[in-house]
Design an enzyme around this catalytic site. Structure first.
Site, short mmCIF file in Angstrom:
data_model
loop_
_atom_site.label_atom_id
_atom_site.label_comp_id
_atom_site.label_asym_id
_atom_site.label_seq_id
_atom_site.Cartn_x
_atom_site.Cartn_y
_atom_site.Cartn_z
N SER A 112 0.86 -1.18 0.00
CA SER A 112 0.00 0.00 0.00
C SER A 112 0.89 1.23 0.00
CB SER A 112 -0.90 -0.01 1.24
OG SER A 112 -1.72 1.15 1.28
N LYS A 161 -1.17 -1.07 -4.38
CA LYS A 161 -2.36 -0.28 -4.03
C LYS A 161 -1.94 1.17 -3.84
CE LYS A 161 -4.41 -0.32 0.14
NZ LYS A 161 -5.21 -0.86 1.28
N LEU A 162 -2.68 2.07 -4.47
CA LEU A 162 -2.40 3.50 -4.39
C LEU A 162 -3.45 4.18 -3.53
CD1 LEU A 162 -1.76 4.21 -8.20
CD2 LEU A 162 -0.11 3.39 -6.49
N LYS A 163 -3.04 4.91 -2.53
CA LYS A 163 -3.96 5.76 -1.78
C LYS A 163 -4.31 6.96 -2.66
CE LYS A 163 -3.94 3.64 2.31
NZ LYS A 163 -5.15 3.17 3.03
N ASP A 177 -7.28 3.03 -3.14
CA ASP A 177 -7.97 3.07 -1.84
C ASP A 177 -8.26 4.52 -1.50
OD1 ASP A 177 -8.95 2.75 0.70
OD2 ASP A 177 -7.09 2.00 1.58
N ASN A 204 -10.24 5.54 1.20
CA ASN A 204 -10.51 5.77 2.63
C ASN A 204 -11.70 6.71 2.84
OD1 ASN A 204 -7.09 5.43 2.93
ND2 ASN A 204 -8.45 4.19 4.20
N GLU A 254 -11.23 0.63 -3.51
CA GLU A 254 -11.50 0.33 -2.11
C GLU A 254 -12.10 1.53 -1.39
OE1 GLU A 254 -9.00 -1.20 1.83
OE2 GLU A 254 -8.03 -1.10 -0.13
N ASP A 271 -13.92 -1.69 3.23
CA ASP A 271 -12.96 -1.82 4.32
C ASP A 271 -13.60 -1.27 5.59
OD1 ASP A 271 -10.87 -1.60 6.14
OD2 ASP A 271 -9.60 -0.39 4.87
N LYS A 285 -9.79 -6.65 8.12
CA LYS A 285 -8.79 -6.26 9.10
C LYS A 285 -9.27 -6.79 10.44
CE LYS A 285 -7.16 -2.14 6.70
NZ LYS A 285 -7.35 -0.69 6.52
N GLY A 339 -4.00 -4.07 6.18
CA GLY A 339 -2.99 -3.78 7.19
C GLY A 339 -3.19 -2.41 7.79
#
Length: 369
Positions: A136, A162-164, A189, A191, A214, A239, A263, A291
């Site tokens: 990530s 995975k790219l934020k 992702d 968030n 995500e 998530d 998680k 994670g």
């Protein structure tokens, strides 16, 4: 059955190798809580995945410490001789606070398994002794820096990148990474940083052949996730929205996602994580292990979980060196083929190194009945 004799709550802090930025903030160190429980026959460890502030979830380190010290630990002592599988009932009078509960449940389970010489992976029904690793990558200052990090981790052997992302730092960067690497397993992702008004962003991302998008929308909004999923070919992964097996059932039934990130600390520990896994597997929904920048204690727990049969996608089970110059335990290392060994020793299979633990500790509280 086991009786908990003492609970040690320990605050630790480890500097990160490089800052880690997401849509909800920047981290330069890993500050977390560890629980060490001593039973009549063994010692077990659990790691709390809360953070310094309540950004990712409503829990945070100081709040989780108070919850464990004032509410959950006394309940655990009052329970007397119990199994880890009974702690959901013992803690049932407390609403939410899943990360705090997970810390103690995982620690008691670790002690139980050590006492009977059984690994956590075996207990969970794992069918793998190595798991595929993904990485990530946080939000970087620029696209060139991101491309350098992607190449660096592909060279190391990671199986999924995975790219934020966040509004304004999304389509252009994903396009650049995809252009440089047309065939890699790539995901993003958010968030929970977007709304349905950002539909054009997701329609653009839909054209890059992503493994998944995500948690694009608010963590409590399954309905709008279902609406967004109906408009996209790319699988949505949830998530923050999945806090229990019941949440997973609801999300799957209304079509809010096609993939689930598990998680264990977020859902209340490895026992509830196993239930989420079972729900998803029965519905033919792939899962993977997320994670939270864990130390070796939490990383060992995640590896055992990720070895279960329903975990068919590479997780965020990165090597210790991805985050720390020195971990609290012996470091977890990734093989050149992008896999990592699942601990096979009793319990979680690792212990904090005493001198390293001492050096990283900022506070200790010892609780007795």
């Amino acid at each position: 059955m086991t009786r908990v004799r003492t609970i040690e709550l320990r605050s630790v802090s480890l500097p990160l190798v490089r800052p880690f930025r997401t849509s909800f903030g920047m981290s330069t160190s890993k500050a977390c809580l560890l629980a060490r429980v001593e039973t009549d026959s063994a010692v077990g460890w659990g790691e709390c995945v809360a953070d310094v502030e309540p950004g990712f979830s409503e829990e945070w380190n100081d709040g989780a410490l108070m919850m464990m010290r004032e509410i959950l630990a006394p309940a655990l002592f009052r329970a007397g001789e119990v199994r880890a599988t009974q702690l959901d009932l013992a803690f049932g009078f407390v609403r939410g606070n899943r990360m705090a509960k997970a810390t103690l449940i995982d620690a008691v389970l670790d002690a139980e398994l050590r006492a009977r010489d059984e690994s956590l992976a075996s207990f969970l029904g794992a069918d793998k002794n190595r798991v595929r690793c993904g990485i990530s990558l946080g939000i970087t200052e620029g696209t060139e820096q991101l491309l350098e990090q992607v190449q660096e981790h592909l060279d190391q052997g990671y199986r999924r990148i995975k790219l934020k992302i966040e509004p304004g730092t999304d389509v252009e960067r994903v396009a650049s990474v995809r252009a440089a690497h047309p065939d890699i397993a790539l995901s993003v992702d958010a968030n929970a940083a977007y709304t349905l008004e950002d539909l054009p962003v997701f329609e653009a991302l839909d054209g890059f052949g992503l493994l998944m998008i995500e948690q694009p929308l608010h963590h409590e909004d399954l309905v709008r996730h279902a609406e967004l999923q109906s408009r996209l070919a790319t699988d949505l992964c949830l998530d923050e929205s999945i806090r229990s097996a019941d949440d997973a059932i609801a999300a799957i039934e209304i079509g809010a996602c096609r993939v689930v990130n598990i998680k264990q600390g977020r859902v209340g520990g490895v026992l509830e994580a196993r239930r989420v896994h079972d729900v998803c597997r029965a519905a033919d929904v792939p899962v993977w292990c997320g994670g939270m920048l864990e130390t070796g204690v939490g990383r060992a727990t995640n590896l055992a979980l990720a070895a279960m049969p329903g975990f068919t996608l590479p997780g965020d089970t990165s090597a210790s060196s991805r985050y720390f110059q020195e971990d609290l335990t012996e470091p977890f290392e990734m093989a050149p083929d992008g896999t990592m060994a699942v601990p096979a020793r009793p319990g979680i299979g690792v212990d904090p190194l005493p001198e390293r633990l001492k050096a990283c500790t900022t506070r200790v509280e010892l609780l007795r009945p």
